[in-house]
Design a protein around this motif. Structure first.
Motif, mmCIF file in Angstrom:
data_model
loop_
_atom_site.group_PDB
_atom_site.id
_atom_site.type_symbol
_atom_site.label_atom_id
_atom_site.label_comp_id
_atom_site.label_asym_id
_atom_site.label_seq_id
_atom_site.Cartn_x
_atom_site.Cartn_y
_atom_site.Cartn_z
ATOM 1 N N ILE A 1 41.224 48.496 35.633
ATOM 2 C CA ILE A 1 40.119 49.458 35.732
ATOM 3 C C ILE A 1 39.056 49.127 34.693
ATOM 4 C CG2 ILE A 1 39.485 51.876 35.385
ATOM 5 C CD1 ILE A 1 42.242 52.617 36.568
ATOM 6 N N VAL A 2 39.492 48.855 33.466
ATOM 7 C CA VAL A 2 38.558 48.468 32.403
ATOM 8 C C VAL A 2 37.860 47.161 32.772
ATOM 9 C CG1 VAL A 2 38.345 47.804 29.975
ATOM 10 C CG2 VAL A 2 39.909 49.657 30.637
ATOM 11 N N TYR A 3 38.641 46.203 33.278
ATOM 12 C CA TYR A 3 38.076 44.909 33.686
ATOM 13 C C TYR A 3 37.013 45.091 34.764
ATOM 14 C CZ TYR A 3 37.879 40.313 35.948
ATOM 15 O OH TYR A 3 37.446 39.135 36.506
ATOM 16 N N ALA A 4 37.314 45.908 35.770
ATOM 17 C CA ALA A 4 36.381 46.104 36.875
ATOM 18 C C ALA A 4 35.084 46.743 36.402
ATOM 19 C CB ALA A 4 37.029 46.962 37.957
ATOM 20 N N ARG A 5 35.195 47.725 35.536
ATOM 21 C CA ARG A 5 33.991 48.388 35.042
ATOM 22 C C ARG A 5 33.166 47.451 34.162
ATOM 23 N NH1 ARG A 5 37.096 54.163 33.910
ATOM 24 N NH2 ARG A 5 36.945 54.916 36.069
ATOM 25 N N SER A 6 33.852 46.597 33.411
ATOM 26 C CA SER A 6 33.122 45.613 32.607
ATOM 27 C C SER A 6 32.460 44.578 33.504
ATOM 28 C CB SER A 6 34.076 44.926 31.626
ATOM 29 O OG SER A 6 34.578 45.835 30.674
ATOM 30 N N MET A 7 33.192 44.143 34.535
ATOM 31 C CA MET A 7 32.650 43.118 35.420
ATOM 32 C C MET A 7 31.509 43.655 36.280
ATOM 33 S SD MET A 7 32.870 39.929 35.922
ATOM 34 C CE MET A 7 34.444 39.394 35.224
ATOM 35 N N LYS A 8 31.468 44.968 36.490
ATOM 36 C CA LYS A 8 30.344 45.539 37.228
ATOM 37 C C LYS A 8 29.027 45.234 36.526
ATOM 38 C CE LYS A 8 29.103 49.896 37.074
ATOM 39 N NZ LYS A 8 29.017 51.369 37.247
ATOM 40 N N GLU A 9 29.043 45.251 35.181
ATOM 41 C CA GLU A 9 27.831 44.925 34.428
ATOM 42 C C GLU A 9 27.403 43.488 34.688
ATOM 43 O OE1 GLU A 9 26.241 47.301 32.848
ATOM 44 O OE2 GLU A 9 27.853 48.660 33.492
ATOM 45 N N PRO B 1 31.102 36.422 29.671
ATOM 46 C CA PRO B 1 30.300 37.531 30.184
ATOM 47 C C PRO B 1 30.760 38.934 29.812
ATOM 48 C CG PRO B 1 31.862 36.842 31.855
ATOM 49 C CD PRO B 1 32.128 35.987 30.641
ATOM 50 N N LEU B 2 32.008 39.092 29.382
ATOM 51 C CA LEU B 2 32.555 40.437 29.217
ATOM 52 C C LEU B 2 32.197 41.047 27.860
ATOM 53 C CD1 LEU B 2 36.092 40.062 30.819
ATOM 54 C CD2 LEU B 2 33.999 40.952 31.846
ATOM 55 N N PRO B 3 32.236 42.362 27.751
ATOM 56 C CA PRO B 3 31.994 43.008 26.455
ATOM 57 C C PRO B 3 33.069 42.632 25.437
ATOM 58 C CG PRO B 3 31.903 44.602 28.264
ATOM 59 C CD PRO B 3 32.482 43.345 28.826
ATOM 60 N N VAL B 4 32.796 42.948 24.180
ATOM 61 C CA VAL B 4 33.765 42.694 23.104
ATOM 62 C C VAL B 4 33.990 43.968 22.299
ATOM 63 C CG1 VAL B 4 33.304 40.225 22.945
ATOM 64 C CG2 VAL B 4 31.913 41.828 21.608
ATOM 65 N N ASP B 5 33.760 45.116 22.950
ATOM 66 C CA ASP B 5 33.854 46.405 22.251
ATOM 67 C C ASP B 5 35.285 46.926 22.254
ATOM 68 O OD1 ASP B 5 34.099 47.110 24.923
ATOM 69 O OD2 ASP B 5 32.102 48.006 25.047
ATOM 70 N N ALA B 6 35.457 48.160 21.804
ATOM 71 C CA ALA B 6 36.802 48.717 21.620
ATOM 72 C C ALA B 6 37.592 48.756 22.921
ATOM 73 C CB ALA B 6 36.701 50.120 21.013
ATOM 74 N N ASP B 7 36.946 49.133 24.035
ATOM 75 C CA ASP B 7 37.656 49.185 25.313
ATOM 76 C C ASP B 7 38.193 47.813 25.701
ATOM 77 O OD1 ASP B 7 37.167 51.867 25.540
ATOM 78 O OD2 ASP B 7 35.507 51.673 26.963
ATOM 79 N N GLU B 8 37.362 46.793 25.539
ATOM 80 C CA GLU B 8 37.785 45.446 25.900
ATOM 81 C C GLU B 8 38.856 44.923 24.938
ATOM 82 O OE1 GLU B 8 38.097 41.815 27.875
ATOM 83 O OE2 GLU B 8 37.353 43.791 28.490
ATOM 84 N N GLN B 9 38.755 45.272 23.679
ATOM 85 C CA GLN B 9 39.782 44.849 22.721
ATOM 86 C C GLN B 9 41.128 45.482 23.053
ATOM 87 O OE1 GLN B 9 38.541 45.095 18.550
ATOM 88 N NE2 GLN B 9 36.418 44.850 19.190
ATOM 89 N N GLN B 10 41.118 46.740 23.458
ATOM 90 C CA GLN B 10 42.366 47.391 23.867
ATOM 91 C C GLN B 10 42.942 46.713 25.108
ATOM 92 O OE1 GLN B 10 41.650 51.598 24.287
ATOM 93 N NE2 GLN B 10 41.069 51.859 22.151
ATOM 94 N N ARG B 11 42.075 46.307 26.027
ATOM 95 C CA ARG B 11 42.552 45.600 27.223
ATOM 96 C C ARG B 11 43.184 44.261 26.845
ATOM 97 N NH1 ARG B 11 41.146 41.861 31.234
ATOM 98 N NH2 ARG B 11 39.402 41.116 29.979
#
Length: 326
Positions: free
Chosen positions: A278-286, A53-63
């Protein structure tokens, strides 16, 4: 794949026969966009059958890369289990490791530097790993819910980290892992719990109720909308059920969220981990917005973010297990 590129060479460095089929083709640069789709300004995989379910963009790659560094500090090595013993160089033998859900491929690249004589295969549904890996690394596109292309009994180690949101039937996956592992081969799993906890063992529903509510909503949404269940603590039992594994050893590691620890090293880890969460939570909000908690997604997310900035003692539990193939 282009045979002129050495990192796609299907022959093994020691001259032994290949362990893989010859039905692999290289993804051209102009084909890469078709593996992604954009939604609400975030980039996601476009693989129709995968529940991830999570994004695969730059923010998620950094996480993901940050989690790789954090886990190495938390565990004290690149992996749990007798990995160094298993992958010891042996003349005339090609060691082979498969990394499931490789993502950015950072774990594979780190391992490839430490074990240059080992052939590594990183598998994922999206091409976000480097297109120019070292000679002993091959990145492949594959849905881990489908059978692997490797011949039976040819792989020395299968590494599965944070794949539970990419698969609906972990038991079926373990059957396939058992097929490709050689006798004595090693399976290593590493999964973060989606049940938060307090470092002192106290009741998180009383200490940090908004954190509890956020993760309860996440678990319900993943189950109802995507068929994803929480399996982290059950993997040792799943391994026993297969009757294909022995020497099953499980261990838990607790990572602090926030700068509340008194130990300087753990404080730095907690501060870094909080940024990842924080990145995880914002991604999971979607994800929450697409399920039964859509109306409460913003409030749930903000409540969790408030907790990890104001309530000391919140930890995330990493469940690890390693086992040998019978």
């Amino acid at each position: 794949m282009d045979s002129e590129e050495p990192y796609f060479d299907q022959s093994d460095d020691d001259g032994t026969s290949s362990d893989v089929s010859d039905d692999v083709v290289e993804v051209r640069s102009d084909e890469i966009p078709q593996y992604f789709e954009e939604r609400e300004g975030r980039l996601f995989h476009s693989h129709g059958s995968s529940p991830y379910p999570l994004p695969v963009d730059a923010d998620e790659q950094q996480r993901q890369n940050g989690l790789n560094r954090l886990l190495r500090k938390l565990i004290g090595d690149l992996s749990v289990g007798p990995v160094r013993e298993l992958l010891t160089f042996a003349t005339g033998e090609q060691r082979r490791v498969v990394d499931l859900g490789t993502g950015t491929g950072q774990w594979v690249l780190d391992m490839a530097r430490e074990f240059p004589h080992v052939r590594f295969y990183g598998v994922d549904i999206v091409p976000i790993a480097t297109r120019y890996p070292p000679r002993n690394v091959i990145f492949e596109l594959h849905d881990i819910m489908e059978p692997f292309r490797y011949a039976s009994g040819t792989i020395d180690m299968v590494h599965a980290r944070s794949i539970s949101m990419a698969i609906r039937d972990y038991r079926a996956l373990l059957q396939e892992v058992g097929r490709i592992l050689r006798r004595g081969g090693l399976f290593v799993s590493c999964e973060w719990s989606r049940v938060p906890a307090m470092a002192d063992g106290s009741d998180i529903t009383l200490r940090a109720p908004r954190t509890h509510d956020f993760f309860a909503a996440v678990r319900d949404t993943l189950q109802m909308s995507r068929g994803i269940t929480s399996v982290a603590r059950h993997i040792p039992h799943f391994l026993e059920e297969t009757r294909q594994f022995t020497n099953i050893e499980a261990k838990r590691f607790h990572a602090p969220i926030g700068d509340w620890p008194s130990d300087p090293e753990m404080k730095a880890m907690g501060r870094e981990f909080r940024e990842m969460m924080i990145v995880y939570a914002r991604s999971m909000k979607e994800v929450l917005l697409g399920g039964p908690y859509a109306a409460d997604a913003e409030e749930l997310t903000q409540g969790y973010l408030h907790d990890i900035h104001t309530i000391p003692g919140i930890v995330s539990t990493c469940f690890t297990v390693h086992a040998r193939r019978i």
